[in-house]
Design a protein around this motif. Structure first.
Motif: not given
Length: 302
Positions: A20-24, A34-39, A47-51
């Motif tokens: 499934x495609x996820x748009x950030x 370790x990394x970066x967080x994206x809405x 919408x209640x999750x982050x990547x």
């Protein structure tokens, strides 16, 4: 229209399992070692999750195997609309090349607990937080609620007998004014389950137990390690200062940093503390008053 805009920005990843495609969002809202967080902008159900997208050098086979283990061993979910106590990985993300580069997890709410581990709250802070200031009548009651939720969460994790957080610290705990807590950076946890073992990524010196300095090459951490960090956090939460924060004298005069004092065992409430400590900060001197207040508050709560 919005989806086309996401496509133009080319911030598109895919769930490894379902494709499934996820748009950030085009820019990260937070970054770490370790990394970066994206809405997540779309689909709406996320919408209640982050990547979390890992830095290239962190995308190792061991890290992916660890994530797979965590995803397939989920902790108890919180009620709908309520953030769980542990921000646990839920699904792996991959790019158009099929490279697994990150994960999806619940969106944590609140402010870092470190905010409440200082002697005073910032002057410019929302009214909802002001009741937690040390000079407020019900501050201890609200802080006890936070402590209970934190202890209960750690107790639940330890009952699994396979996890040790290792890097448990106030900066990795988000808290809300009503006392709810969320422990983040769970993907750095130590896992020991039968033949499967994954090391923790890092430990923070001022929350590290004394044995770390006696055996700096510890391969496997026990649950007692997290218990020490928890004790430090609770002390800071209730008194606004670290339990090893004091001025040393004599042979320990050169011990300036917190981790040096932990290594030397310079606990401020040790029976022999007067022999090696030169000055105790005022919050530490208030320990007796805190104990009395705590007993009264617990009696009211119970």
């Amino acid at each position: 229209m919005e989806e086309n805009n996401y496509t133009e920005q080319k911030v598109i990843l895919f769930l490894t399992e379902t494709k499934e495609a996820i748009f950030l969002a085009p820019k990260a809202f937070a970054s770490g070692g370790e990394g970066s967080l994206f809405h997540i902008l779309s689909p709406e159900k996320y919408s209640d999750r982050v990547a979390k997208i890992y830095h290239p050098h962190k995308r190792t086979a061991e890290k992916l195997a660890k994530l797979d283990f965590l995803i397939n061993d989920p902790l108890r979910r919180g009620k709908e609309g309520i953030t769980p106590s542990f921000i646990w990985p839920e699904a792996i993300l991959q790019n158009e090349k099929g490279e697994q580069i990150g994960l999806i997890m619940p969106k944590a709410q609140g402010k870092k607990l470190e905010l409440l581990c200082l002697p005073q709250l910032p002057r410019k802070i929302d009214a909802a937080w002001k009741r937690l200031a040390f000079d407020q009548a019900d501050s201890l009651k609200f802080r006890l609620k936070i402590a209970f939720n934190l202890v209960n969460a750690l107790r639940y994790l330890q009952r699994r007998k396979k996890y040790v957080l290792v890097d448990l610290k106030a900066e990795n705990i988000l808290v809300q004014p009503d006392g709810r807590i969320s422990i983040v950076d769970v993907d750095s946890i130590q896992i020991s389950d039968g033949d499967q073992f994954f090391k923790a990524a890092v430990a923070t010196p001022e929350y590290s137990a004394p044995e770390y300095y006696l055996e700096p090459k510890i391969e496997r951490f026990e649950a007692s390690w997290d218990n020490f960090a928890l004790a430090v956090i609770l002390y800071k939460l209730f008194l606004g200062i670290h339990p090893f924060a004091a001025s040393a004298k004599g042979e320990y005069e050169s011990c300036v940093s917190l981790h040096e004092k932990i290594e030397a065992g310079l606990y401020v409430h040790h029976p022999k503390a007067k022999e090696w400590l030169n000055f105790l900060p005022p919050p530490i001197k208030n320990m007796r008053s805190f104990r009395r207040g705590c007993k009264i508050c617990l009696h009211k709560l119970l």
